[in-house]
Design a protein around this motif. Structure first.
Motif, PDB file in Angstrom:
ATOM      1  N   ASP A  81       0.863  -1.180   0.000  1.00  0.00           N
ATOM      2  CA  ASP A  81       0.000   0.000   0.000  1.00  0.00           C
ATOM      3  C   ASP A  81       0.906   1.238   0.000  1.00  0.00           C
ATOM      4  OD1 ASP A  81      -1.484   2.200   0.694  1.00  0.00           O
ATOM      5  OD2 ASP A  81      -2.734   1.135   2.165  1.00  0.00           O
ATOM      6  N   LEU A  82       0.932   1.939  -1.131  1.00  0.00           N
ATOM      7  CA  LEU A  82       1.858   3.062  -1.298  1.00  0.00           C
ATOM      8  C   LEU A  82       1.681   4.130  -0.227  1.00  0.00           C
ATOM      9  CD1 LEU A  82       1.983   3.646  -5.158  1.00  0.00           C
ATOM     10  CD2 LEU A  82       3.620   2.475  -3.678  1.00  0.00           C
ATOM     11  N   ASP A  83       0.427   4.405   0.128  1.00  0.00           N
ATOM     12  CA  ASP A  83       0.191   5.459   1.116  1.00  0.00           C
ATOM     13  C   ASP A  83       0.738   5.061   2.484  1.00  0.00           C
ATOM     14  OD1 ASP A  83      -0.970   7.039  -0.747  1.00  0.00           O
ATOM     15  OD2 ASP A  83      -3.039   6.428  -0.267  1.00  0.00           O
ATOM     16  N   ALA A  84       0.504   3.808   2.848  1.00  0.00           N
ATOM     17  CA  ALA A  84       0.980   3.342   4.150  1.00  0.00           C
ATOM     18  C   ALA A  84       2.505   3.409   4.203  1.00  0.00           C
ATOM     19  CB  ALA A  84       0.500   1.916   4.420  1.00  0.00           C
ATOM     20  N   ILE A  85       3.144   2.964   3.125  1.00  0.00           N
ATOM     21  CA  ILE A  85       4.611   2.999   3.094  1.00  0.00           C
ATOM     22  C   ILE A  85       5.097   4.446   3.136  1.00  0.00           C
ATOM     23  CG2 ILE A  85       6.666   2.460   1.708  1.00  0.00           C
ATOM     24  CD1 ILE A  85       5.122   0.008   0.639  1.00  0.00           C
ATOM     25  N   ALA A  86       4.442   5.310   2.356  1.00  0.00           N
ATOM     26  CA  ALA A  86       4.845   6.720   2.317  1.00  0.00           C
ATOM     27  C   ALA A  86       4.753   7.350   3.697  1.00  0.00           C
ATOM     28  CB  ALA A  86       3.980   7.480   1.316  1.00  0.00           C
ATOM     29  N   LEU A  87       3.701   6.983   4.436  1.00  0.00           N
ATOM     30  CA  LEU A  87       3.495   7.565   5.760  1.00  0.00           C
ATOM     31  C   LEU A  87       4.638   7.176   6.710  1.00  0.00           C
ATOM     32  CD1 LEU A  87       1.279   9.196   7.302  1.00  0.00           C
ATOM     33  CD2 LEU A  87       0.473   6.975   8.180  1.00  0.00           C
ATOM     34  N   GLU A  88       4.954   5.895   6.748  1.00  0.00           N
ATOM     35  CA  GLU A  88       6.023   5.427   7.647  1.00  0.00           C
ATOM     36  C   GLU A  88       7.389   5.948   7.190  1.00  0.00           C
ATOM     37  OE1 GLU A  88       5.225   4.366  10.337  1.00  0.00           O
ATOM     38  OE2 GLU A  88       3.180   3.615   9.977  1.00  0.00           O
ATOM     39  N   LEU A  89       7.566   5.985   5.856  1.00  0.00           N
ATOM     40  CA  LEU A  89       8.842   6.473   5.331  1.00  0.00           C
ATOM     41  C   LEU A  89       9.040   7.943   5.708  1.00  0.00           C
ATOM     42  CD1 LEU A  89      11.406   6.235   3.663  1.00  0.00           C
ATOM     43  CD2 LEU A  89      10.062   6.647   1.602  1.00  0.00           C
ATOM     44  N   SER A  90       7.980   8.724   5.606  1.00  0.00           N
ATOM     45  CA  SER A  90       8.163  10.144   5.895  1.00  0.00           C
ATOM     46  C   SER A  90       8.406  10.366   7.391  1.00  0.00           C
ATOM     47  CB  SER A  90       6.990  10.968   5.349  1.00  0.00           C
ATOM     48  OG  SER A  90       6.016  11.155   6.341  1.00  0.00           O
ATOM     49  N   ALA A  91       7.782   9.523   8.227  1.00  0.00           N
ATOM     50  CA  ALA A  91       8.056   9.622   9.666  1.00  0.00           C
ATOM     51  C   ALA A  91       9.539   9.343   9.933  1.00  0.00           C
ATOM     52  CB  ALA A  91       7.190   8.632  10.442  1.00  0.00           C
ATOM     53  N   LEU A  92      10.054   8.338   9.231  1.00  0.00           N
ATOM     54  CA  LEU A  92      11.455   7.965   9.433  1.00  0.00           C
ATOM     55  C   LEU A  92      12.409   9.034   8.869  1.00  0.00           C
ATOM     56  CD1 LEU A  92      13.691   5.990  10.238  1.00  0.00           C
ATOM     57  CD2 LEU A  92      13.298   4.748   8.093  1.00  0.00           C
ATOM     58  N   THR A  93      12.138   9.500   7.651  1.00  0.00           N
ATOM     59  CA  THR A  93      13.052  10.489   7.063  1.00  0.00           C
ATOM     60  C   THR A  93      13.039  11.788   7.865  1.00  0.00           C
ATOM     61  OG1 THR A  93      11.341  11.169   5.506  1.00  0.00           O
ATOM     62  CG2 THR A  93      12.953   9.593   4.706  1.00  0.00           C
ATOM     63  N   ASP A  94      11.874  12.124   8.405  1.00  0.00           N
ATOM     64  CA  ASP A  94      11.784  13.314   9.257  1.00  0.00           C
ATOM     65  C   ASP A  94      12.757  13.206  10.438  1.00  0.00           C
ATOM     66  OD1 ASP A  94      10.540  15.754  10.340  1.00  0.00           O
ATOM     67  OD2 ASP A  94       9.743  14.384  11.874  1.00  0.00           O
TER      68      ASP A  94
END
Lengths: 317, 106
Positions: free
Chosen positions: B86-99
């Motif tokens: 799920d692209l949105d789910a991955i994007a959400l966790e990825l952005s939390a991590l990159t932040d």
């Protein structure tokens, strides 16, 4: 304790296998005061080749690596006799019991999860090194005869089998000698057991002095000794045996006036039935020894296939 | 991708440890490259590479005193491991991590 065990040797070498350079830098700094030499490998393939080259005291092995993972590296290191005894601590980001159990089944000594507490890792490292040194010591002691310092019966059985297999594979010559102190019971009865022990110890020392570094002298049991002579043919082995025979005969026993010790030798370069069975080698050498005893002792007899196989017999001592 | 809203720096919990200061500086310095790698993995849908980077971060960040980053990396790794793409789910966790990666400071 650790310091004591480590003091005599150079610093133990630790091979760290992890694909993350950040982990290498962290551990190199955190363990810099532990008296450990660090060697780095960044992949499974590299780890196996380095482990074979340097034989580290310990391997810290990351489970999760691309290409060849930690399980495969662990399996390969444990399957190779050259690296089999090196203790391995697994490092993993996974806390799953299945992964841990699998590592222990494959022969890992310990399992540490990342992120690790450095103090805990330090303790586990020194513990693993200590245990592997003790295992090594135990294995060595379990192979040595306490009185003479020669290999014991278990060690002899293992080495003879190895050498017989090797000789049959390479067609190299091999000699087995069984030798026995003459009239040892009389000697013990007449001069006391300390005298008997002195003869056994002196004989062991004569064997060590007269043999080459690659020969394998063992105490077979009681007053009987066995010598494996790799790459040695019949004339050479008879000469070696005669040097040993003469050295014991010439030994002086100032503490036991009037004592004299001699020994008899049974030598074989072939098994009695032509097989590659190590038990058949012992039978042949024993038979030759029996002949030496019958021929008046303090002499050497070389087994020949023409010798009659003597049925159940007991050495006259 | 969500914009990187937070700019409050996060300091290593090991700050002040003389052994660690230089190491933390290198670790923090590498973060921009790590973030670039993760973002391009996401764009190329290279989940295996993204998972490897998250896995490495999970293992290393705790040791460098960035525990929160380690937890975010672990969450992302688990999500990718589950096979959920799920692209949105991955994007959400990825952005939390990159932040968290970009806020990490020496």
């Amino acid at each position: 304790m650790n310091q004591d065990l480590n003091a005599a040797k150079a610093l133990p070498t630790l091979l760290l296998v992890d694909d993350s350079p950040a982990i290498h830098r962290l551990l190199a700094v955190k363990l810099k005061n532990e008296g450990i030499d660090f060697v780095a490998a960044y992949s499974g393939e590299e780890a196996i080749s380095v482990a074979n080259d340097i034989k580290p005291a310990l391997v810290l092995l990351d489970v999760n690596m691309p290409e060849m993972d930690g399980f495969q590296v662990l399996h390969a290191l444990k399957a190779d006799p050259e690296t089999h005894d090196i203790p391995i601590i697994m490092l993993s980001g996974d806390d799953e019991p299945e992964a841990k159990v699998r590592c222990f089944e494959l022969g890992a000594m310990d399992y540490v999860t990342k992120p690790f507490q450095v103090a805990e890792l330090r303790a586990r490292i020194s513990n693993a090194i200590r245990i592997s040194k003790l295992v090594e010591l135990l294995e060595k002691q379990a192979s040595i005869d306490a009185l003479t310092g020669l290999g014991n019966r278990a060690f002899f059985d293992r080495r003879l089998e190895e050498e017989v297999n090797k000789a049959s594979r390479t067609s190299d010559s091999l000699t087995l000698v069984m030798c026995d102190l003459d009239h040892f019971k009389k000697l013990n009865d007449g001069f006391g057991h300390p005298a008997g022990d002195a003869v056994l110890e002196t004989y062991a020392q004569i064997l060590k002095d007269q043999l080459r570094t690659y020969d394998i002298p063992c105490r077979y049991g009681g007053e009987e000794f066995a010598i494996i002579l790799p790459n040695t043919d019949s004339p050479a082995s008879s000469m070696i045996c005669d040097r040993i025979r003469v050295a014991l005969e010439a030994a002086e026993w100032p503490k036991y006036p009037g004592m004299k010790a001699t020994s008899s030798f049974g030598v074989t370069n072939i098994s009695h039935d032509g097989s590659h069975d190590s038990a058949a080698w012992i039978t042949a050498a024993d038979q030759a020894l029996y002949s030496a005893k019958s021929n008046g002792r303090n002499c050497i007899h070389v087994f020949e296939n023409a010798d009659n196989i003597v049925p159940a017999f007991k050495l006259a001592g | 991708m969500q914009p990187q809203g937070q700019t409050t720096p996060i300091f290593s919990s090991l700050k002040g440890d003389p052994d660690m200061d230089d190491l933390v500086t290198i670790f923090v310095h590498e973060m921009s490259e790590t973030v670039t790698t993760m973002q391009s993995s996401y764009e190329q849908r290279d989940w295996e590479q993204l998972r490897n980077v998250a896995h490495q971060l999970k293992g290393a960040s705790g040791g460098y005193g960035f525990e929160e980053m380690g937890q975010a990396a672990s969450t992302l790794e688990k999500l990718l491991k589950s096979g959920d793409d799920d692209l949105d789910a991955i994007a959400l966790e990825l952005s939390a991590l990159t932040d968290l990666c970009l806020r990490a400071s020496a």
